[in-house]
Write a protein that holds these residues in place. Structure first.
Motif, PDB file in Angstrom:
ATOM      1  N   PRO A  12      31.639  -1.541  11.764  1.00 26.39           N
ATOM      2  CA  PRO A  12      31.870  -2.842  12.407  1.00 26.39           C
ATOM      3  C   PRO A  12      31.327  -2.912  13.831  1.00 26.39           C
ATOM      4  N   GLY A  13      31.379  -1.816  14.564  1.00 22.73           N
ATOM      5  CA  GLY A  13      30.827  -1.791  15.907  1.00 22.73           C
ATOM      6  C   GLY A  13      29.318  -1.962  15.911  1.00 22.73           C
ATOM      7  N   VAL A  14      28.651  -1.312  14.968  1.00 22.72           N
ATOM      8  CA  VAL A  14      27.197  -1.438  14.848  1.00 22.72           C
ATOM      9  C   VAL A  14      26.814  -2.863  14.472  1.00 22.72           C
ATOM     10  N   ILE A  15      27.529  -3.438  13.533  1.00 26.24           N
ATOM     11  CA  ILE A  15      27.229  -4.805  13.103  1.00 26.24           C
ATOM     12  C   ILE A  15      27.442  -5.787  14.248  1.00 26.24           C
ATOM     13  N   ALA A  16      28.533  -5.635  14.989  1.00 24.63           N
ATOM     14  CA  ALA A  16      28.801  -6.532  16.118  1.00 24.63           C
ATOM     15  C   ALA A  16      27.733  -6.378  17.196  1.00 24.63           C
ATOM     16  N   ALA A  17      27.318  -5.157  17.475  1.00 23.31           N
ATOM     17  CA  ALA A  17      26.279  -4.939  18.486  1.00 23.31           C
ATOM     18  C   ALA A  17      24.968  -5.582  18.061  1.00 23.31           C
ATOM     19  N   LEU A  18      24.602  -5.447  16.803  1.00 27.16           N
ATOM     20  CA  LEU A  18      23.359  -6.054  16.324  1.00 27.16           C
ATOM     21  C   LEU A  18      23.435  -7.580  16.353  1.00 27.16           C
ATOM     22  N   ILE A  19      24.597  -8.133  16.051  1.00 23.66           N
ATOM     23  CA  ILE A  19      24.745  -9.592  16.107  1.00 23.66           C
ATOM     24  C   ILE A  19      24.635 -10.076  17.551  1.00 23.66           C
ATOM     25  N   ILE A  20      25.286  -9.387  18.472  1.00 20.33           N
ATOM     26  CA  ILE A  20      25.222  -9.789  19.880  1.00 20.33           C
ATOM     27  C   ILE A  20      23.807  -9.652  20.415  1.00 20.33           C
TER      28      ILE A  20
END
Length: 54
Positions: free
Chosen positions: A38-46
């Motif tokens: 989830p942290g990786v996905i959130a970072a990529l979205i941001i």
């Protein structure tokens, strides 16, 4: 979004969004603590958000 930001967001997501503001770093850090994916996905979205492009 550069390839180095993508690699950094996979290795350590909060560091990849350090210049996007305190709120982004806190959200990504909490999601990374809860689970790495989830942290990786959130970072990529941001990083991919066109409103926050430098």
């Amino acid at each position: 979004m550069s390839i180095w930001r993508v690699i950094l967001s996979i290795i350590f997501p909060p560091l990849a969004v350090i210049d996007k503001g305190c709120g982004s770093v806190v959200i990504v850090a909490l999601l990374t603590i809860a689970g790495w994916i989830p942290g990786v996905i959130a970072a990529l979205i941001i990083l991919n958000n066109p409103k926050h492009q430098n």
